[in-house]
Design an enzyme around this catalytic site. Structure first.
Site, PDB file in Angstrom:
ATOM      1  N   ASP A 179      41.577  42.076  38.587  1.00  0.00           N
ATOM      2  CA  ASP A 179      40.632  40.936  38.621  1.00  0.00           C
ATOM      3  C   ASP A 179      39.913  40.722  39.965  1.00  0.00           C
ATOM      4  O   ASP A 179      39.823  39.577  40.445  1.00  0.00           O
ATOM      5  CB  ASP A 179      41.350  39.639  38.205  1.00  0.00           C
ATOM      6  CG  ASP A 179      41.921  39.703  36.800  1.00  0.00           C
ATOM      7  OD1 ASP A 179      41.723  40.727  36.118  1.00  0.00           O
ATOM      8  OD2 ASP A 179      42.566  38.724  36.380  1.00  0.00           O
ATOM      9  N   LYS A 218      40.434  41.328  29.640  1.00  0.00           N
ATOM     10  CA  LYS A 218      41.483  40.503  29.026  1.00  0.00           C
ATOM     11  C   LYS A 218      41.092  39.038  29.022  1.00  0.00           C
ATOM     12  O   LYS A 218      40.216  38.626  29.777  1.00  0.00           O
ATOM     13  CB  LYS A 218      42.805  40.698  29.787  1.00  0.00           C
ATOM     14  CG  LYS A 218      42.695  40.271  31.240  1.00  0.00           C
ATOM     15  CD  LYS A 218      43.962  40.530  32.008  1.00  0.00           C
ATOM     16  CE  LYS A 218      43.815  40.109  33.455  1.00  0.00           C
ATOM     17  NZ  LYS A 218      43.556  38.682  33.659  1.00  0.00           N
ATOM     18  N   CYS A 263      47.716  36.536  38.046  1.00  0.00           N
ATOM     19  CA  CYS A 263      47.584  37.754  37.245  1.00  0.00           C
ATOM     20  C   CYS A 263      48.355  38.946  37.820  1.00  0.00           C
ATOM     21  O   CYS A 263      48.912  39.739  37.063  1.00  0.00           O
ATOM     22  CB  CYS A 263      46.113  38.074  37.019  1.00  0.00           C
ATOM     23  SG  CYS A 263      45.361  36.884  35.873  1.00  0.00           S
TER      24      CYS A 263
HETATM   25  C1  VGL Z   1      43.523  34.301  36.976  1.00  0.00           C
HETATM   26  C2  VGL Z   1      43.680  32.035  36.749  1.00  0.00           C
HETATM   27  C3  VGL Z   1      42.989  32.083  35.568  1.00  0.00           C
HETATM   28  C4  VGL Z   1      43.822  35.534  37.791  1.00  0.00           C
HETATM   29  C5  VGL Z   1      42.824  34.378  35.793  1.00  0.00           C
HETATM   30  O1  VGL Z   1      43.109  36.531  37.647  1.00  0.00           O
HETATM   31  O2  VGL Z   1      44.791  35.494  38.583  1.00  0.00           O
HETATM   32  N1  VGL Z   1      43.954  33.139  37.442  1.00  0.00           N
HETATM   33  N2  VGL Z   1      42.560  33.250  35.097  1.00  0.00           N
END
Ligand code: VGL
Ligand code: ZN
Length: 212
Positions: A15, A113, A158
């Site tokens: 991410d 995702k 994540c």
């Molecule tokens: C994430 C919060 C919400 C991440 C993704 O990538 O860590 N954190 N969605």
């Protein structure tokens, strides 16, 4: 010194998207600083996989989609506790794109995702119901990968859940700490989760340890 990276190793880049970097919708402090670290180590790996958080605009994880709730409140949806976040990483938007300096052209595969409206997905391996698979496990095992190195954002969300699932699925898991940044809300969460990873058998290392 023997190299930690062997022929059965893969780098997982979690991410590293504009919305998780300064100026983004769910900006993580210094999130952009993972980029040069990841770019530097990518070439050591025979296989590099990346994830993108990739939500529909009406996703259940957005506080704006729950009347009377605010960011960081928790709600229960279908028996699963869900933290509410600002609207982030909406599919196809600039915020969902990889950080522009990240060498994303070198990724072997990209997994998106969190695409279902009613179910969030922190882990790269399993949705938040801890049952439904993303497919990454089978991709990696199909290529005989046994050792995974994680980096990216956020360390305590994540990356954390991906590392725990990675161990549970039988991978040897390393987290490259300087290649990650965390949200740390409430304060102390980041340290708590790093400690938990170590207890569960994850090896928390610095990128400098990767060079043989
Ligand atoms: C994430 C919060 C919400 C991440 C993704 O990538 O860590 N954190 N969605
Ligand atoms: Zn998300």
């Amino acid at each position: 010194m023997v190299s930690l990276v062997d022929s059965k190793s893969a780098l997982l880049v979690i991410d590293v998207q504009n919305d998780f970097c300064p100026g983004g919708q769910l900006a993580v402090e210094e999130g952009h600083r993972v980029v040069p670290v990841i770019n530097r180590i990518m070439g050591l790996f025979g296989l590099v996989a990346a994830t993108q958080d990739w939500h529909p605009a009406d996703h259940l994880s957005f506080a704006a989609n729950h009347s009377g709730k605010k960011v960081f409140d928790t709600v229960e949806v279908c028996g699963i506790d869900q933290i509410l976040w600002p609207e982030h990483c909406i599919a196809g938007t600039r915020g969902a794109e990889f950080h522009p300096d990240l060498h994303s052209a070198a990724f072997d595969m990209i997994l998106r995702k969190g695409r279902q409206k009613e179910l969030d997905s922190y882990s790269a391996f399993l949705e938040n119901d801890h049952r439904r698979a993303t497919g990454l496990e089978f991709y990696l095992k199909g290529l005989e990968v046994s050792r995974i190195f994680l980096c990216g954002i956020a360390t305590d969300v994540c990356v954390y859940y991906s590392a725990l699932d990675g161990v549970a699925l039988g991978f040897e898991v390393f987290v490259i700490e300087d290649g990650c940044r965390g949200i740390d809300t409430p304060p102390g969460t980041l340290k708590e989760r790093i400690d938990k990873l170590i207890t569960e058998g994850v090896k928390v290392i610095n990128s400098k340890e990767l060079k043989a």
